[in-house]
Scaffold this motif. Structure first.
Motif, PDB file in Angstrom:
ATOM      1  N   UNK A 398       0.676  -1.347   0.185  1.00  0.00           N
ATOM      2  CA  UNK A 398       0.013   0.003  -0.332  1.00  0.00           C
ATOM      3  C   UNK A 398       0.809   1.127  -0.115  1.00  0.00           C
ATOM      4  N   UNK A 399       0.266   2.440  -0.887  1.00  0.00           N
ATOM      5  CA  UNK A 399       1.399   3.950  -0.493  1.00  0.00           C
ATOM      6  C   UNK A 399       1.387   4.345   1.434  1.00  0.00           C
ATOM      7  N   UNK A 400       1.858   5.306   1.425  1.00  0.00           N
ATOM      8  CA  UNK A 400       2.094   5.625   2.727  1.00  0.00           C
ATOM      9  C   UNK A 400       0.440   6.434   3.447  1.00  0.00           C
ATOM     10  N   UNK A 401       0.081   6.982   1.466  1.00  0.00           N
ATOM     11  CA  UNK A 401      -0.964   7.754   1.679  1.00  0.00           C
ATOM     12  C   UNK A 401      -2.725   6.785   2.675  1.00  0.00           C
ATOM     13  N   UNK A 402      -2.052   5.657   1.873  1.00  0.00           N
ATOM     14  CA  UNK A 402      -3.092   4.361   2.362  1.00  0.00           C
ATOM     15  C   UNK A 402      -3.194   4.133   3.815  1.00  0.00           C
ATOM     16  N   UNK A 403      -1.546   4.366   4.033  1.00  0.00           N
ATOM     17  CA  UNK A 403      -1.466   3.887   6.046  1.00  0.00           C
ATOM     18  C   UNK A 403      -1.760   5.256   6.568  1.00  0.00           C
ATOM     19  N   UNK A 405      -4.068   7.068   8.580  1.00  0.00           N
ATOM     20  CA  UNK A 405      -4.791   7.101   9.432  1.00  0.00           C
ATOM     21  C   UNK A 405      -5.086   5.820   9.961  1.00  0.00           C
ATOM     22  N   UNK A 406      -4.017   5.209   9.419  1.00  0.00           N
ATOM     23  CA  UNK A 406      -3.720   3.343  10.219  1.00  0.00           C
ATOM     24  C   UNK A 406      -3.150   3.210  11.147  1.00  0.00           C
ATOM     25  N   UNK A 438       3.180   5.063  10.353  1.00  0.00           N
ATOM     26  CA  UNK A 438       3.974   4.887   9.329  1.00  0.00           C
ATOM     27  C   UNK A 438       4.997   6.360   9.503  1.00  0.00           C
ATOM     28  N   UNK A 439       4.586   6.734   9.799  1.00  0.00           N
ATOM     29  CA  UNK A 439       5.436   8.354   9.059  1.00  0.00           C
ATOM     30  C   UNK A 439       6.676   8.914  10.816  1.00  0.00           C
ATOM     31  N   UNK A 536       3.498  -4.488  10.637  1.00  0.00           N
ATOM     32  CA  UNK A 536       2.049  -5.313  10.721  1.00  0.00           C
ATOM     33  C   UNK A 536       1.219  -4.079  10.576  1.00  0.00           C
ATOM     34  N   UNK A 537      -0.074  -4.282  10.188  1.00  0.00           N
ATOM     35  CA  UNK A 537      -0.740  -2.598   9.903  1.00  0.00           C
ATOM     36  C   UNK A 537      -2.027  -3.019  10.001  1.00  0.00           C
ATOM     37  N   UNK A 538      -3.018  -3.085  11.273  1.00  0.00           N
ATOM     38  CA  UNK A 538      -4.235  -3.464  11.184  1.00  0.00           C
ATOM     39  C   UNK A 538      -5.321  -2.884   9.895  1.00  0.00           C
ATOM     40  N   UNK A 539      -5.718  -4.781   9.578  1.00  0.00           N
ATOM     41  CA  UNK A 539      -6.176  -4.725   8.407  1.00  0.00           C
ATOM     42  C   UNK A 539      -5.694  -4.475   6.769  1.00  0.00           C
ATOM     43  N   UNK A 540      -4.262  -3.515   6.568  1.00  0.00           N
ATOM     44  CA  UNK A 540      -3.603  -4.559   5.591  1.00  0.00           C
ATOM     45  C   UNK A 540      -2.687  -5.645   5.420  1.00  0.00           C
ATOM     46  N   UNK A 541      -2.027  -5.132   6.806  1.00  0.00           N
ATOM     47  CA  UNK A 541      -1.966  -6.822   6.770  1.00  0.00           C
ATOM     48  C   UNK A 541      -0.189  -6.126   6.811  1.00  0.00           C
TER      49      UNK A 541
END
Length: 779
Positions: A398-403, A405-406, A438-439, A536-541
């Motif tokens: 995924x892109x950093x933008x997608x992450x 708020x994750x 992510x940041x 690991x990110x929630x709902x992303x993997x």
């Protein structure tokens, strides 16, 4: 005719129950094994009934047939020429009957491994049909009431319930099978309840028609209500009760050295060596061999199964097809063909999350897979010459933008221990003012990539780089300016920093070959080895991070080395005599030698051969031991009778029992002399009047009223045993062997029950009106 109908009903209901296991097995071989078990058990019960064998003999014959025919029916791939038993199939039939149940409910469905798991439907069908058909042939005739018929159907009903409990959340034709089972059972029980003599009678024609109509109404109602109610009231799949959802599978912890500890072997010793060839990689894709999430201050390692339920240490036996996590279902399908050259390890090179392993059946039995990390282990080793293929789903990053708020995922990973304090300090420093996970991770990644240099510590590198990733080496990496290391150190440091921020992170080791844009086969060498980090990110993997710098030109320090000043020479004191002893402690050496000694473990082939030999021997010898002990107890009890005439009578009875166990017919309700005459006519070897004389002596002892001395009783016993020995010598070897497994008391009990059933049947058939009156059914 009725017995054949009973057998057909039992077989049909058993097959309906067996079909319920369809969703649990990957191949239809299980159904062949299950139906084969039903045929073998039914055949053994029928043969024992036709030959009038005792129950013990029938069971022994069924056990022998179980092992002789089970290889072809349940395990043809492991049998000799697909038919003949082998050591592997014999042990598999025994092990599968005991442990296959646990494997079936703990392994991921559909199950196709281990090979002995097909013994579960085979032994189920064999046991149910053997017991049910034996009851239908020996216990049900003449007393075929509804209660006894229900007892006979208990076996197929248990098999039906087993098919449900061992199945999956998705049932196989549940409504159709349930209605069919109920309809057949109801019709059969209704017909068994009616007496054949009364049905044949013209006077009871109206009763027969009324019951046929009633049976049809009941069956029709069962079909309509059962089918409709099952469709309307059936619980959803996730509410279905199956054992595999209630039983926690055992975690298998594989004790292998951490592959990351041998990272420098690839970069120094195998940098120009062809390890394996892989076809199917896309540009930028990497091959993974191991994932590690446990750190003890010395190495990153695969966590033990007891330490983590979501981590790298939970490996399980899988079949050819493997389900993938929900977060990887949208991944890109990828097919790889791998041919191994110099690579020699247990970790199987793969990619993404494998959905299908193209390995032969024997290799699949040695495969262990971790669905949390996507890594696989071949316990027998991935060695030169092995070729395999795999299909996998590769998640797209995924892109950093997608992450943005994750949050990170909440996982239970193995703990990290003995982490140097500088790791936490540098994590806070490098992450800066970032607020989102992510940041923070990107800031740490950038700080390591731009503030350090890459060096494998080889002669061609511009700066030395020490191997390892223990606490001292990570401290050295983060304190020296500039930072110098390779993927082993940078990935370890980044993962430890992420874990210090309470982020679930793990280190992944693999290979990153140069894949051309057009694709094609790529040869992987030791120089392609790499390591990276996944968080690991929630709902992303799991999201990959590469903190290793690309720059290899390490700047040389301009600080001049301090000049050494000459020191005055000082006379050194003489060396102590025990100085050498302090340097090397013999006790420590001896302890190390003791620690290196590994306990003796029997090879696997010795265990397999032992089980294959001991199990058939136990099947043959244990019943023989039981029957022999029962016979000796019987003889001792008769020899130890309280009176002399009782001991003499016991000698005569013991001789008759031995004749009966040898297969000679023993006349019933005759005096001893007449019985002796009949036996002497039957047994030519003892036809010299010995038995008649022995019979008269026994009658004289029993009916004379005189006290019989021990000497006379012992003499009668000697003559009786001699006569039995003569009769045994006159028989064939097969009859002598059979007599070892035969106990007359069991056969007599069976014959008495059979005669009683025949008398009851004859009595009911001769007086149907009285039977109707007793049951309350008047014509």
């Amino acid at each position: 005719m009725r017995s054949w109908a009973d057998i057909a009903v039992i077989a049909a209901l058993s097959i309906i129950g067996m079909v319920g296991l369809t969703t649990s097995f990957a191949e239809p071989l299980y159904l062949v094994a299950g139906i084969g078990g039903i045929v073998v058990g039914t055949g053994a019960a029928l043969l024992g009934h036709l030959l009038r064998w005792p129950v013990v003999t029938t069971v022994l014959a069924a056990i022998v047939a179980y092992f002789l025919l089970g290889s072809a029916l349940a395990m043809p791939n492991e049998a000799i020429a697909f038919v003949l038993p082998s050591l592997q199939t014999l042990s598999g039939l025994a092990v599968g009957a005991v442990f296959g149940w646990a494997d079936l409910v703990t392994l991921r469905a559909p199950v196709e491994l281990p090979y002995y798991v097909t013994a579960v439907p085979y032994v189920s069908g064999w046991l149910v049909s053997l017991v049910s058909v034996t009851l239908a042939l020996r216990w049900l005739p003449g007393r075929g009431g509804a209660l006894r018929a229900a007892v006979v159907l208990a076996g197929p009903l248990v098999l039906y319930v087993v098919g449900v409990l061992l199945g999956t959340e998705q049932p196989y034709l549940a409504g159709v099978r349930g209605v069919a089972f109920a309809a057949i059972a109801l019709i059969w029980m209704s017909r068994r309840r009616r007496d054949s003599a009364r049905v044949a009678s013209a006077a009871n024609e109206a009763v027969r028609r009324r019951r046929v109509v009633g049976t049809a109404v009941v069956v029709g109602a069962a079909v309509l209500l059962g089918g409709g109610g099952g469709y309307l009231l059936a619980p959803p799949a996730d509410a279905r009760y199956v054992l595999r959802d209630e039983i926690q599978p055992p975690l298998e912890s594989l004790d292998y050295p951490s592959p990351l500890a041998g990272f420098r072997i690839y970069t120094k010793d195998l940098d120009q060596t062809d390890l394996f060839t892989v076809d199917g990689l896309s540009e930028g894709q990497r091959v993974r061999i191991a994932t590690m999430d446990s750190y003890n201050g010395v190495i990153w390692d695969v966590a033990g199964a007891e330490e983590s339920s979501d981590g790298s240490g939970e490996f399980s036996l899988v079949g050819r097809s493997v389900p993938v996590p929900a977060t990887a279902e949208d991944g890109v399908p990828t097919h790889l063909d791998v041919t191994v050259s110099w690579y020699d390890d247990v970790w199987l090179p793969d990619i993404g999350y494998t959905t299908d392993f193209g390995l032969d059946r024997r290799a699949l039995a040695d495969l262990r897979y971790n669905d949390s990390t996507g890594t696989a282990v071949l316990t027998t080793g991935v060695t030169d010459g092995r070729s395999y293929s795999l299909d996998a789903l590769v998640p797209q990053p995924p892109s950093d933008a997608d992450l943005a708020d994750v949050p990170v995922a909440s996982l239970q990973l193995a703990p990290v221990e003995n982490v140097p304090d500088i790791v936490t300090a540098k994590a806070l420093e490098f992450s800066g003012a970032a607020t989102t996970p992510i940041d923070k991770l990107r800031n740490i990644e950038t700080a390591l990539k731009t503030g350090g240099y890459l060096s494998h510590g080889t002669a061609s590198d511009s700066a030395p780089s020490r191997a390892g990733h223990g606490a001292d080496r990570i401290t050295e990496l983060l304190t020296l300016d500039p930072m110098v290391g390779d993927q082993e150190q940078y990935a370890s440091a980044f993962a430890l920093m992420a874990r210090s921020l309470d982020y679930p992170a793990r280190v992944v080791m693999g290979f990153a070959p140069d894949v051309p844009a057009e694709g094609g086969p790529v040869t992987v060498t030791g120089d392609d080895v790499t390591a990276w980090v996944e968080v690991a990110f929630d709902g992303i993997g799991w999201v990959s991070f590469d903190p290793t710098p690309d720059d290899t030109d390490v700047p040389q320090s301009q600080v001049p080395k301090p000049q050494t000043e000459p020191q005055p020479q000082v006379r050194q004191p003489p060396r102590a005599e025990n100085e050498q002893e302090d340097l090397v402690n013999p006790t420590d050496v001896e302890d190390d030698d003791k620690d290196d000694e590994s306990p003796f473990v029997l090879p696997a082939w010795v265990i397999a051969v032992g089980l294959s030999v001991l199990i058939p021997l136990a099947i043959i010898l244990i019943p023989l031991l039981i029957v022999t002990l029962a016979k000796r107890r019987r003889e001792r009890r008769r020899r130890a009778a309280a009176t002399g005439d009782g001991r003499v009578a016991g000698a005569w009875d013991e001789m008759l029992d031995r004749y009966a166990e040898l297969g000679y017919p023993i006349p019933e309700k005759l005096t001893r002399p007449l019985t002796a005459v009949k036996l002497e006519a039957e047994i030519s070897a003892v036809g010299d009047g010995t038995l008649v004389a022995l019979a008269h002596r026994a009658d004289a002892a029993v009916f004379s009223g005189r006290e019989i001395s021990d000497a006379v009783a012992d003499e009668v016993w000697t003559e009786a045993m001699a006569a039995a020995a003569v009769a045994e010598a006159a028989t064939t070897r097969l009859r002598r062997i059979r007599s070892r497994y035969t106990l007359r008391s069991i056969g007599d009990r069976y014959r008495r029950l059979l005669r009683r059933a025949e008398r009851d049947t004859a009595r009911r058939g001769s007086d149907p009106d009285r039977t109707d009156a007793r049951r309350g059914d008047r014509p």
